[in-house]
Write an enzyme that holds these catalytic residues in place. Structure first.
Site, PDB file in Angstrom:
ATOM      1  N   CYS A 282      47.518 102.805  78.509  1.00 63.44           N
ATOM      2  CA  CYS A 282      47.907 101.640  79.314  1.00 63.44           C
ATOM      3  C   CYS A 282      49.411 101.586  79.476  1.00 63.44           C
ATOM      4  CB  CYS A 282      47.402 100.359  78.671  1.00 63.44           C
ATOM      5  SG  CYS A 282      48.238 100.014  77.128  1.00 63.44           S
TER       6      CYS A 282
ATOM      7  N   PHE B  72      38.174 102.789  75.275  1.00 65.39           N
ATOM      8  CA  PHE B  72      37.941 104.139  74.728  1.00 65.39           C
ATOM      9  C   PHE B  72      39.221 104.900  74.394  1.00 65.39           C
ATOM     10  CE2 PHE B  72      38.663 105.274  79.187  1.00 65.39           C
ATOM     11  CZ  PHE B  72      39.466 106.402  79.047  1.00 65.39           C
TER      12      PHE B  72
ATOM     13  N   SER C 226      40.110  97.290  80.847  1.00 71.17           N
ATOM     14  CA  SER C 226      40.579  97.219  82.229  1.00 71.17           C
ATOM     15  C   SER C 226      40.776  95.758  82.652  1.00 71.17           C
ATOM     16  CB  SER C 226      39.562  97.898  83.149  1.00 71.17           C
ATOM     17  OG  SER C 226      38.310  97.262  82.991  1.00 71.17           O
TER      18      SER C 226
ATOM     19  N   GLU D 119      45.399 101.689  89.360  1.00 71.89           N
ATOM     20  CA  GLU D 119      45.446 102.378  88.066  1.00 71.89           C
ATOM     21  C   GLU D 119      44.461 103.545  88.137  1.00 71.89           C
ATOM     22  OE1 GLU D 119      43.693 100.533  84.510  1.00 71.89           O
ATOM     23  OE2 GLU D 119      45.408 101.284  83.377  1.00 71.89           O
TER      24      GLU D 119
ATOM     25  N   LYS E  90      33.427  95.225  68.327  1.00 72.07           N
ATOM     26  CA  LYS E  90      32.557  95.938  69.271  1.00 72.07           C
ATOM     27  C   LYS E  90      33.427  97.047  69.865  1.00 72.07           C
ATOM     28  CE  LYS E  90      31.665  96.572  73.091  1.00 72.07           C
ATOM     29  NZ  LYS E  90      31.826  97.876  73.765  1.00 72.07           N
TER      30      LYS E  90
ATOM     31  N   GLU F 204      31.749 101.884  73.539  1.00 71.29           N
ATOM     32  CA  GLU F 204      30.519 102.658  73.335  1.00 71.29           C
ATOM     33  C   GLU F 204      30.755 104.146  73.587  1.00 71.29           C
ATOM     34  OE1 GLU F 204      31.387 100.592  75.647  1.00 71.29           O
ATOM     35  OE2 GLU F 204      30.224 100.719  77.486  1.00 71.29           O
TER      36      GLU F 204
HETATM   37  P1  NAD Z   1      36.745  99.007  80.111  1.00 72.95           P
HETATM   38  O1  NAD Z   1      37.275  97.727  80.645  1.00 72.95           O
HETATM   39  O2  NAD Z   1      35.784  99.769  80.926  1.00 72.95           O
HETATM   40  O3  NAD Z   1      36.019  98.747  78.695  1.00 72.95           O
HETATM   41  C1  NAD Z   1      36.636  98.017  77.677  1.00 72.95           C
HETATM   42  C2  NAD Z   1      35.576  97.300  76.851  1.00 72.95           C
HETATM   43  O4  NAD Z   1      34.858  96.406  77.694  1.00 72.95           O
HETATM   44  C3  NAD Z   1      34.533  98.258  76.265  1.00 72.95           C
HETATM   45  O5  NAD Z   1      34.273  97.879  74.947  1.00 72.95           O
HETATM   46  C4  NAD Z   1      33.318  98.091  77.162  1.00 72.95           C
HETATM   47  O6  NAD Z   1      32.113  98.231  76.480  1.00 72.95           O
HETATM   48  C5  NAD Z   1      33.459  96.679  77.682  1.00 72.95           C
HETATM   49  N1  NAD Z   1      32.967  96.525  79.060  1.00 72.95           N
HETATM   50  C6  NAD Z   1      33.006  97.453  80.066  1.00 72.95           C
HETATM   51  N2  NAD Z   1      32.512  96.932  81.199  1.00 72.95           N
HETATM   52  C7  NAD Z   1      32.161  95.655  80.919  1.00 72.95           C
HETATM   53  C8  NAD Z   1      31.605  94.601  81.691  1.00 72.95           C
HETATM   54  N3  NAD Z   1      31.304  94.759  82.970  1.00 72.95           N
HETATM   55  N4  NAD Z   1      31.381  93.412  81.085  1.00 72.95           N
HETATM   56  C9  NAD Z   1      31.683  93.219  79.789  1.00 72.95           C
HETATM   57  N5  NAD Z   1      32.213  94.201  79.004  1.00 72.95           N
HETATM   58  C10 NAD Z   1      32.454  95.396  79.571  1.00 72.95           C
HETATM   59  O7  NAD Z   1      38.022  99.894  79.705  1.00 72.95           O
HETATM   60  P2  NAD Z   1      38.038 101.410  79.216  1.00 72.95           P
HETATM   61  O8  NAD Z   1      37.705 102.295  80.362  1.00 72.95           O
HETATM   62  O9  NAD Z   1      37.281 101.562  77.955  1.00 72.95           O
HETATM   63  O10 NAD Z   1      39.583 101.557  78.844  1.00 72.95           O
HETATM   64  C11 NAD Z   1      40.573 101.846  79.782  1.00 72.95           C
HETATM   65  C12 NAD Z   1      41.254 100.586  80.283  1.00 72.95           C
HETATM   66  O11 NAD Z   1      41.828  99.852  79.178  1.00 72.95           O
HETATM   67  C13 NAD Z   1      42.445 100.885  81.195  1.00 72.95           C
HETATM   68  O12 NAD Z   1      42.421  99.976  82.258  1.00 72.95           O
HETATM   69  C14 NAD Z   1      43.659 100.680  80.317  1.00 72.95           C
HETATM   70  O13 NAD Z   1      44.849 100.368  81.003  1.00 72.95           O
HETATM   71  C15 NAD Z   1      43.196  99.543  79.474  1.00 72.95           C
HETATM   72  N6  NAD Z   1      43.958  99.423  78.248  1.00 72.95           N
HETATM   73  C16 NAD Z   1      44.845  98.393  78.148  1.00 72.95           C
HETATM   74  C17 NAD Z   1      45.625  98.260  77.023  1.00 72.95           C
HETATM   75  C18 NAD Z   1      46.621  97.136  76.929  1.00 72.95           C
HETATM   76  O14 NAD Z   1      47.146  96.896  75.858  1.00 72.95           O
HETATM   77  N7  NAD Z   1      46.902  96.431  77.996  1.00 72.95           N
HETATM   78  C19 NAD Z   1      45.503  99.180  75.966  1.00 72.95           C
HETATM   79  C20 NAD Z   1      44.568 100.212  76.084  1.00 72.95           C
HETATM   80  C21 NAD Z   1      43.790 100.331  77.242  1.00 72.95           C
END
Ligand code: NAD
Length: 495
Positions: A287, A155, A232, A386, A179, A182
């Site tokens: 991140c 997000f 994450s 984090e 994708k 959401e």
């Molecule tokens: P998230 O992991 O909750 O969600 C990321 C994606 O995974 C979304 O599209 C979501 O729909 C999907 N998702 C969520 N839970 C899932 C599950 N149990 N099974 C399968 N798919 C699932 O992350 P977020 O809260 O949207 O974003 C924040 C996180 O992203 C932080 O940890 C941040 O550090 C990380 N991030 C990393 C980078 C990088 O380059 N390393 C860049 C941006 C954000």
């Protein structure tokens, strides 16, 4: 999740057509500054993924054969259209994500830079040639697209992170299913509409919505060749394992806990400005956000004083109503509660709460103000986890060696920065720190489009990273061609 009937139901984009699905379950999309529901993203399942794969596979037949100058021509046109819609896209990012307008402009700009980079795909994907590898035999290599690729995004960067993926994949001749998160699907929808305006054929870029179910379907569908993921660490590892198990190449970028090291010889004013931007920019939801501050020796007292003064001046307000807001909200109520829990935990663990961000924030929306803990121990949860909010945990190592040792205790490995005027300290830090992106007097050492986004350890699962040359390698595979042309002229002359 909510089922309010008045909010707009978002369509999926498959084979060049927008359609509202029959899905009954929805995720509410909020304006985080006001808490108002602005749309609803359907939580799609395997049937929608299958439709999207069919459309993308059909489009792959011709797109993968289109000349490279045609593909780069579409990218040039897309870049021009994105520039024309820059302000509109930035405001959309602010509306659904809550970051300030300036931060949203940065988000969109970084994404456009990837499109710009992808315009040079002919140069980027050139092969190699070695004539006469043996008698009458020449050798060449060429890079070819790999098929239908999928991208799953978080997000916090509604424009930039999707654009790390699909422009590169598509310029390489693949077709793509995106994708988006959401929680922020609106920007991705607009980005796809604009790509269609640039002349992208139907089915080359498709969009589906949802959470775990749709992600698992993408990772296991036999028609998908590669999965790019950013989010994450827990989910990154899950996607990496599931996708690999199903024979796909996977690049999965995860979470982080980045350190900022301040040496006693650092230049105070730019250092404080950089820390403020790194730790509280995007309300700490980056991140590459600096979330652990290591004030080395006598730097600690001075940095704490200047930092708490600067934090008081940060204007925390509704970013969708005020273009000059200094800091916006976190993404939703669950995130606000999680950050509050960490502040309570830090206080219980006996860290010194130098500034408490729970007070004096707007009542509406999901706000947490900038927060600083001092005298944090490396073993405390606020030093290790984090938090993904505007909370900075300060520790006081005596030497740069201690600072590096504490930083390297983290299981993550995204970014780390040092602030110093000493070349010796900077060199020692850049050599000994165990992470993939390092800043010297730079608060957010996030690489531009022509470098790869090089997370290490628990911040990345896979081999080839997003962006830059590694992005081209990830979305193509190499073919080696050996040709024998037995030349009559050569034979006549006894070669
Ligand atoms: P998230 O992991 O909750 O969600 C990321 C994606 O995974 C979304 O599209 C979501 O729909 C999907 N998702 C969520 N839970 C899932 C599950 N149990 N099974 C399968 N798919 C699932 O992350 P977020 O809260 O949207 O974003 C924040 C996180 O992203 C932080 O940890 C941040 O550090 C990380 N991030 C990393 C980078 C990088 O380059 N390393 C860049 C941006 C954000």
């Amino acid at each position: 999740m909510t089922k309010t009937a008045t909010a707009k139901e978002l369509p999926v984009f498959i084979g060049g057509k927008w359609r509202v699905t029959k899905t009954k379950e929805y995720q509410a999309v909020f304006n985080p500054s006001t808490g108002e529901e602005i749309a609803r993203a359907p939580l799609c399942g395997a049937d929608i993924v299958d439709d999207a794969v069919q459309a993308a596979a059909e489009a792959f037949k011709s797109w993968s054969r289109a000349s490279i100058s045609h593909r780069s021509g579409v990218m040039f046109k897309y870049k021009a259209i994105l520039e024309a819609h820059f302000e509109e896209l930035s405001r959309l990012v602010t509306r659904e994500n809550g970051k300030t307008l300036d931060e949203a402009k940065g988000d969109v700009r970084r994404g456009i830079e990837v499109v710009e980079y992808a315009c040079g795909i002919a140069e980027l994907s050139k092969g190699e040639s070695v004539p006469a590898v043996a008698d009458h035999i020449d050798g060449v290599t060429m890079r070819e697209p790999i098929g239908v690729c999928a991208g799953i995004t978080p997000f916090n960067f509604p424009a930039m992170v999707p654009m790390w993926m699909y422009p590169m994949a598509i310029a390489c001749g693949n077709t793509f299913i995106l994708k988006p998160s959401e929680k922020v699907p609106l920007t991705a929808i607009r980005l796809a509409e604009l790509f269609a305006e640039a002349g992208l054929p139907n089915g080359v870029l498709n969009i589906v919505h949802g959470g775990r179910e749709v992600v698992d379907a993408l990772c296991s569908h036999p028609g998908i060749s590669a999965v790019s993921f950013v989010g994450s660490s827990k989910v990154a590892e899950h996607v990496y394992r599931l996708g690999s198990q199903h024979g796909k190449r996977v690049q999965a970028a995860g979470g982080a806990k980045n350190v900022l090291v301040v040496m006693p010889d650092a230049d105070p004013e730019p250092t404080i400005r950089a820390i403020m931007g790194s730790s509280f920019g995007c309300a700490g939801q980056r991140c590459m956000a600096g979330s652990v501050l290591l004030g080395v020796g006598e730097a600690a007292d001075a940095v704490r004083k200047r930092l708490t003064e600067a934090m008081e001046t940060l204007k925390v307000t509704d970013t969708s109503a005020d273009d000059k807001a200094g800091m916006g909200p976190v993404i939703d109520e669950a995130a606000r509660r999680r950050v509050h829990d960490y502040i309570e935990r830090g206080a219980k663990e006996k860290a010194q709460l130098a500034r408490d961000g729970r007070a004096s924030v707007p009542e509406r929306g999901f706000f947490v103000g900038p927060t600083l803990f001092d005298r944090v121990d490396p073993k405390m949860s606020i030093a290790r986890d984090e938090i993904f909010g505007p909370v900075l945990s300060m520790m006081r190592p005596k030497t740069v060696e201690d600072a590096i040792k504490w930083a390297n205790m983290s299981p993550y490995g995204n970014g780390a920065s040092i602030f110093t005027t000493s070349g010796r300290s900077a060199r020692q830090f850049t050599r000994d720190i165990q992470c993939g992106m390092v800043g010297v007097n730079v608060g957010v050492p996030a690489p531009m489009a022509f470098f790869s986004f090089s997370g290490w350890n628990q911040s990345f699962f896979g081999d080839l990273h997003v962006q830059g040359r590694e992005g081209v390698m990830f979305y193509t595979r190499q073919k080696v061609v050996l040709s024998r042309w037995d030349d009559q002229y050569q034979r006549q002359h006894g070669w």
